[in-house]
Enzyme design. Structure first.
Site, short mmCIF file in Angstrom:
data_model
loop_
_atom_site.label_atom_id
_atom_site.label_comp_id
_atom_site.label_asym_id
_atom_site.label_seq_id
_atom_site.Cartn_x
_atom_site.Cartn_y
_atom_site.Cartn_z
CB CYS A 182 64.92 -63.48 6.31
SG CYS A 182 65.96 -64.47 7.40
CG HIS A 236 64.11 -59.51 7.01
ND1 HIS A 236 63.82 -60.18 8.19
CD2 HIS A 236 65.39 -59.84 6.70
CE1 HIS A 236 64.88 -60.88 8.55
NE2 HIS A 236 65.85 -60.70 7.67
CD GLN A 271 69.96 -54.76 4.65
OE1 GLN A 271 71.00 -54.30 4.19
NE2 GLN A 271 69.94 -55.87 5.38
CG ASP A 322 63.17 -53.40 8.15
OD1 ASP A 322 64.26 -52.93 8.53
OD2 ASP A 322 63.03 -54.57 7.75
CE LYS A 340 70.55 -56.24 9.07
NZ LYS A 340 71.21 -57.44 8.54
#
Length: 413
Positions: free
Chosen positions: A371, A130, A210, A207, A233
């Protein structure tokens, strides 16, 4: 079907009733919300927690001795303990509250640019990151006179681990890597990749934006040095996130921002800094958001990650099979290990046109480059349609989505 899937399916009606937004109609049709990769909907307990804070608990944290301040501080710090338990973080003060994943990555990148990176050094990223895990490293390396190197993406949407192994040198100072791709759903083999980096003495930032909504994450099992994710999220409020960092690394990095709460002593000539975690938490935080985030974590824990994963995997397999039956539709990213994300294109139809017409049928999907412009360039495409699923989605909704998609495609004849 196994018992975990049975349990989840039997509770779907109750789960869906907990989310007010899912009861909406869009353009006169029941909302089918397949944009969970952008943000998840919020259960009523989270929404009510925000309202309750401002009605009954409103006060600043850490700074007052009166009743409301003590109450707000207790509720706020309780969530830090919840995050520690959720991710199996060794020490409570290794949990840093941020504004979100992007803020957490920028915190680490800023610290590395000022205290770790030197001219000629290198940071390894990947071709599926991202922008929030690319741009901060471009900024950090440019500031320090360093550079970034990228792990290539293979045709199936997985990372080329053989090339990854060759990218290390004495100049490598960090690997910054996405745990689960927001565009492709690829679940990267991060434990193996962390071990490879550590064999070269290189720390790793993941990261996890997700990943945490869909799977159990254990930072001690991964042995990751930094892990960051966002509340919104994971069914919590926007404007709240978490950065986990190993204590040794957090102590090496300078503060990201200056202001209240992050200081030990201030004179007109010099400032000394507070201990962890306050060193990285300047100013008044999103108190209501953090407290409500705790309710989101309670919600996930009550359902259980085993049930969530089993249900979402069944949805992913069902939706993938249905979409493969549509002529002219091409799925982008078919790695063996995937989360519940499907990106696709339909021959001759622009993704934004598809997304707009699906919306008229009540189906919310995301269109664009997500993104991840370098990833789109890798596949030679400008954008995709992305359907991202969550624990409250159903096979019936997938049927509605597929029917709406087929209807839309016919319109282009």
């Amino acid at each position: 079907m196994n018992k975990v899937q049975d349990h989840t399916l039997l509770d779907l009606e109750k789960i869906r009733s907990d989310f007010p937004t899912l009861q909406m109609k869009v353009h006169g049709k029941p909302l089918v919300y397949f944009d969970n990769g952008a943000t998840a909907q919020k259960p009523r307990s989270v929404i009510e927690a925000v309202e309750r804070y401002y009605e009954e608990e409103n006060s600043n944290v850490h700074r007052g001795v009166h009743f409301l301040s003590a109450r707000a501080t207790d509720l706020y710090e309780k969530v830090r303990k919840q995050v520690q338990r959720l991710l199996n973080i060794p020490k409570e003060h290794e949990v840093i509250f941020t504004k979100g994943t992007t803020d957490g990555i920028n915190l680490v990148a800023n610290g590395f640019s000022r205290a770790i990176l030197k001219e000629g050094d290198e940071v390894i990223i990947s071709g599926m990151e991202h922008h929030s895990n690319i741009v901060p490293w471009h900024m950090a390396t440019e500031y320090a006179g360093a550079t970034t190197r990228a792990i290539p993406v293979l045709d199936d949407g997985s990372l080329d681990l053989e090339v990854y192994k060759t990218l290390f040198s004495e100049k490598t100072k960090l690997v910054a890597l996405v745990h689960v791709s927001n565009s492709l759903g690829t679940i990267n083999p991060v434990k193996e990749m962390i071990a490879i980096a550590h064999a070269h003495g290189v720390p790793v930032l993941l990261d996890g934006a997700q990943a945490v909504p869909h799977m159990q994450v254990d930072v001690q099992d991964l042995d990751v040095d930094f892990y960051t994710f966002s509340s919104h999220k994971v069914f919590g409020p926007t404007g709240v996130g978490v950065l986990y960092g190993k204590e040794s690394w957090l102590n090496r990095l300078p503060p990201y921002q200056g202001g209240g709460d992050m200081i030990d002593k201030v004179t007109l000539e010099k400032t000394t800094y507070n201990e962890l975690p306050h060193k990285f938490e300047a100013g008044t935080p999103n108190i209501a958001g953090v407290i409500a985030f705790g309710k989101a974590l309670e919600y996930i824990e009550a359902i259980g990650y085993d049930a969530i994963q089993a249900h979402e995997h069944a949805l992913l397999e069902y939706a993938t099979a249905k979409l493969r039956e549509i002529p002219g539709l091409r799925i982008i990213g078919e790695a063996e290990d995937k989360a519940s994300v499907i990106s696709f294109l339909v021959d001759g139809i622009h993704p934004s046109d598809l997304g707009t017409l699906l919306d008229m049928e009540g189906v919310a999907v995301r269109t664009g480059h997500h993104c991840t412009q370098p990833l789109m360039d890798r596949f030679g495409i400008p954008s995709t349609v992305r359907a991202s699923l969550a624990l409250y989605n159903t096979k019936e909704e997938i049927d509605i989505f597929v029917q709406a998609l087929e209807k839309t495609i016919k319109m282009f004849g």
